[in-house]
Design an enzyme around this catalytic site. Structure first.
Site, PDB file in Angstrom:
ATOM      1  CB  CYS A   1      -1.346  -3.216  19.647  1.00  0.00           C
ATOM      2  SG  CYS A   1      -0.384  -1.996  18.812  1.00  0.00           S
TER       3      CYS A   1
HETATM    4  N1  LIG Z   1      -4.299  -0.999  15.542  1.00  0.00           N
HETATM    5  C1  LIG Z   1      -3.768  -0.416  16.591  1.00  0.00           C
HETATM    6  O1  LIG Z   1      -4.466  -0.076  17.538  1.00  0.00           O
HETATM    7  C2  LIG Z   1      -2.285  -0.112  16.668  1.00  0.00           C
HETATM    8  C3  LIG Z   1      -1.836   0.748  17.692  1.00  0.00           C
HETATM    9  C4  LIG Z   1      -0.476   1.054  17.756  1.00  0.00           C
HETATM   10  C5  LIG Z   1       0.412   0.486  16.848  1.00  0.00           C
HETATM   11  N2  LIG Z   1      -0.047  -0.361  15.871  1.00  0.00           N
HETATM   12  C6  LIG Z   1       0.945  -0.878  14.922  1.00  0.00           C
HETATM   13  O2  LIG Z   1       0.808  -0.154  13.711  1.00  0.00           O
HETATM   14  C7  LIG Z   1       1.103  -0.998  12.605  1.00  0.00           C
HETATM   15  C8  LIG Z   1      -0.062  -1.018  11.639  1.00  0.00           C
HETATM   16  O3  LIG Z   1      -1.189  -1.578  12.311  1.00  0.00           O
HETATM   17  P1  LIG Z   1      -2.675  -1.364  11.815  1.00  0.00           P
HETATM   18  O4  LIG Z   1      -3.545  -1.818  12.957  1.00  0.00           O
HETATM   19  O5  LIG Z   1      -2.876  -0.002  11.254  1.00  0.00           O
HETATM   20  O6  LIG Z   1      -2.739  -2.446  10.627  1.00  0.00           O
HETATM   21  P2  LIG Z   1      -3.922  -2.673   9.587  1.00  0.00           P
HETATM   22  O7  LIG Z   1      -3.921  -4.099   9.238  1.00  0.00           O
HETATM   23  O8  LIG Z   1      -5.187  -2.034  10.094  1.00  0.00           O
HETATM   24  O9  LIG Z   1      -3.504  -1.816   8.317  1.00  0.00           O
HETATM   25  C9  LIG Z   1      -2.395  -2.041   7.569  1.00  0.00           C
HETATM   26  C10 LIG Z   1      -2.682  -1.617   6.135  1.00  0.00           C
HETATM   27  O10 LIG Z   1      -1.458  -1.736   5.427  1.00  0.00           O
HETATM   28  C11 LIG Z   1      -1.739  -2.205   4.132  1.00  0.00           C
HETATM   29  N3  LIG Z   1      -0.499  -2.749   3.592  1.00  0.00           N
HETATM   30  C12 LIG Z   1       0.158  -3.873   3.936  1.00  0.00           C
HETATM   31  N4  LIG Z   1       1.303  -3.982   3.256  1.00  0.00           N
HETATM   32  C13 LIG Z   1       1.393  -2.894   2.447  1.00  0.00           C
HETATM   33  C14 LIG Z   1       2.351  -2.437   1.515  1.00  0.00           C
HETATM   34  N5  LIG Z   1       3.472  -3.109   1.255  1.00  0.00           N
HETATM   35  N6  LIG Z   1       2.099  -1.297   0.862  1.00  0.00           N
HETATM   36  C15 LIG Z   1       0.974  -0.604   1.101  1.00  0.00           C
HETATM   37  N7  LIG Z   1       0.032  -0.969   1.989  1.00  0.00           N
HETATM   38  C16 LIG Z   1       0.248  -2.112   2.657  1.00  0.00           C
HETATM   39  C17 LIG Z   1      -2.862  -3.196   4.324  1.00  0.00           C
HETATM   40  O11 LIG Z   1      -3.593  -3.391   3.134  1.00  0.00           O
HETATM   41  C18 LIG Z   1      -3.691  -2.508   5.432  1.00  0.00           C
HETATM   42  O12 LIG Z   1      -4.731  -1.689   4.899  1.00  0.00           O
HETATM   43  C19 LIG Z   1       1.436  -2.365  13.205  1.00  0.00           C
HETATM   44  O13 LIG Z   1       2.823  -2.455  13.378  1.00  0.00           O
HETATM   45  C20 LIG Z   1       0.741  -2.331  14.550  1.00  0.00           C
HETATM   46  O14 LIG Z   1       1.361  -3.186  15.481  1.00  0.00           O
HETATM   47  C21 LIG Z   1      -1.388  -0.646  15.761  1.00  0.00           C
END
Ligand SMILES: NC(=O)c1ccc[n+]([C@@H]2O[C@H](COP(=O)([O-])OP(=O)(O)OC[C@H]3O[C@@H](n4cnc5c(N)ncnc54)[C@H](O)[C@@H]3O)[C@@H](O)[C@H]2O)c1
Length: 452
Positions: free
Chosen positions: A278
């Site tokens: 992030c």
């Molecule tokens: N991790 C954090 O602390 C955090 C905090 C705020 C915002 N974000 C934002 O949130 C979003 C998600 O981040 P995250 O950390 O949860 O990612 P992550 O990688 O932990 O999880 C994403 C999940 O999405 C799945 N995925 C990908 N493409 C897919 C599709 N087409 N259909 C179904 N599932 C699919 C993957 O298999 C994975 O399990 C990003 O934009 C990130 O920048 C993350």
């Protein structure tokens, strides 16, 4: 009553009665806690993920995120109102679809929107009138309107009329024991009043507070501004650390004293650099979109490169302390053994994405050192996507005998579990990038502690 109004009213009533069905696309660090929160607030919730192991483990009630309460997933699954699936057809059953897929950077450090586009195409295949779709992934301002909306409308349904569309940025802070999905206020934005009203009413039922803004682009910008603010301040505090070190002043003491000012100052603390999916990524999205719009972002750009340079600078500072006078200038750490404590990108999470510890490890090895790590969250490195060459390495147990094998121990990520008193007693030299010994009141005798 026209169609538009009947869809809108029907969904409002279902939200109020908690019988709207929720689908979350992407069950990662963000999507899974969000799906559990929707479930816990009374909604029937389905999570869609492409990863079959993750889907299976969630459906078995396994604790796939260590910082969630141990039985939270199992309880949700046992309720019969929570399930994970790989089958996108489940989206057709949902009334509300929340998209939480990754938004990483490409090799050239530009926004990689492939996951968002793929998820939007999947949703489009199952879209039906009356659904509310909300993008939660961190994206550049304008992405919901110009990228996601056209993909969703490809089969003829219109946003704001046939279905509803909005953006709500994620503020999840994994491992934070004070703030979780439920009690962090949620900014919500939409480009039409009907969508905004629905999205606001939905989030108001699952989180403490919904904060409406006037457009999806505004809501998208909120997230990037929050993370860019952190990025710039972290770069500043690391610069202050170096400057104050040179004057013989302890930066942590300065910050703690400055933080007693009741206004106009917010404490940030030095560290080994920034990591995670992030904080390092959002400023790149903002800078990329600003450049596209014809605006410069020199401060953000400088902060990014300054943060990227921290692990390399730490490696050089460690070499200055450890290398013998006659050391090879290219490989001054040849013959030195160093133990890094903590390789996750931050405390108490099992996440190494963009972790500065992994960069530091490799920088130290380039300087000739033999480097091992200790991290209770990673007994073995198996899935370090960015650095496949590190796969197979194993966490060294923290024992007196093991600590005695190293010329230096460096605390990179200050997980709660390790026995820091043992490290204080046994390590020949300690580099502390987190001020953890001072914070815990553990004395390190004999000038063996360097606040790096
Ligand atoms: N991790 C954090 O602390 C955090 C905090 C705020 C915002 N974000 C934002 O949130 C979003 C998600 O981040 P995250 O950390 O949860 O990612 P992550 O990688 O932990 O999880 C994403 C999940 O999405 C799945 N995925 C990908 N493409 C897919 C599709 N087409 N259909 C179904 N599932 C699919 C993957 O298999 C994975 O399990 C990003 O934009 C990130 O920048 C993350």
């Amino acid at each position: 009553m026209n169609l538009e109004t009947s869809h809108h009213q029907a969904l409002r009533q279902r939200i109020a009665a908690r019988d709207a069905r929720v689908a979350v696309v992407g069950l990662g660090y963000v999507g899974l806690p969000l799906a559990l929160t929707a479930h816990d607030k009374g909604f029937d919730t389905t999570g869609l993920d492409l990863n079959p192991q993750r889907v299976a483990r969630i459906n078995q009630g396994a604790q796939v995120l260590s910082y969630l309460a141990p039985d939270r997933i199992a309880r949700a699954v046992d309720s019969g109102r929570f399930r994970a699936t790989q089958d996108a057809a489940a989206l057709a059953e949902a009334d509300i679809i929340l998209i939480c897929v990754p938004t990483p950077l490409t090799d050239s450090q530009d926004p990689d929107m492939r996951f968002v586009a793929a998820a939007a195409e999947t949703v489009a295949q199952h879209l039906r009138p009356g659904q509310l779709v909300v993008l939660e992934s961190s994206v550049w301002p304008g992405a919901t309107t110009t990228l996601v909306q056209p993909l969703l409308e490809a089969r003829g349904l219109r946003a704001g009329v046939d279905f509803f569309l909005g953006f709500s940025p994620e503020r999840e802070d994994p491992g934070n024991d004070k703030f979780d999905t439920q009690n962090i206020p949620k900014v919500v934005g939409a480009d039409d009043p009907l969508s905004l009203r629905l999205i606001e009413e939905f989030y108001r039922t699952i989180v403490t507070r919904a904060v409406p803004v006037s457009s999806t682009a505004t809501a998208e910008a909120v997230k990037l501004v929050e993370n860019s603010f952190r990025t710039v301040n972290i770069a500043l505090v690391n610069e202050l650390k170096t400057a104050l070190d040179a004057m013989g002043v302890d930066v942590w003491e300065v910050i703690d004293a400055a933080a007693t000012k009741p206004f106009g100052f917010m404490p940030f603390y030095p560290g080994p650099g920034i990591g995670g999916a992030c904080i390092p990524v959002s400023p790149a999205y903002l800078a990329w979109r600003a450049a596209d719009a014809g605006a410069d972002t020199p401060i953000i750009n400088l902060a990014r490169s300054s943060n990227d340079a921290v692990p390399g600078a730490l490696a050089r500072r460690m070499a200055e302390r450890l290398a013998p006078d006659d050391a090879d200038p290219d490989q001054p750490l040849t013959g030195q053994r160093i133990l890094l404590m903590g390789i996750a990108y931050k405390r108490d999470v099992e996440d190494t994405r963009r972790s500065p510890a992994l960069v530091l490890l490799q920088e130290l090895e380039k300087l000739g050192a033999r480097v091992d790590y200790h991290d209770p969250f990673f007994p073995r490195l198996s899935e370090v996507g960015e650095y496949p060459q590190l796969a197979g390495r194993e966490s060294v147990p923290l024992t007196a005998e093991n600590l005695n094998r190293y010329g230096a121990v460096a605390v990179i990520t200050d997980h709660s579990a390790p026995d820091y008193a043992l490290v204080a007693r046994e390590a020949a030299m300690i580099f502390d990038t987190r001020n953890v010994f001072a914070k815990k009141g553990i004395e390190v005798s004999g000038g063996r502690l360097v606040k790096l």
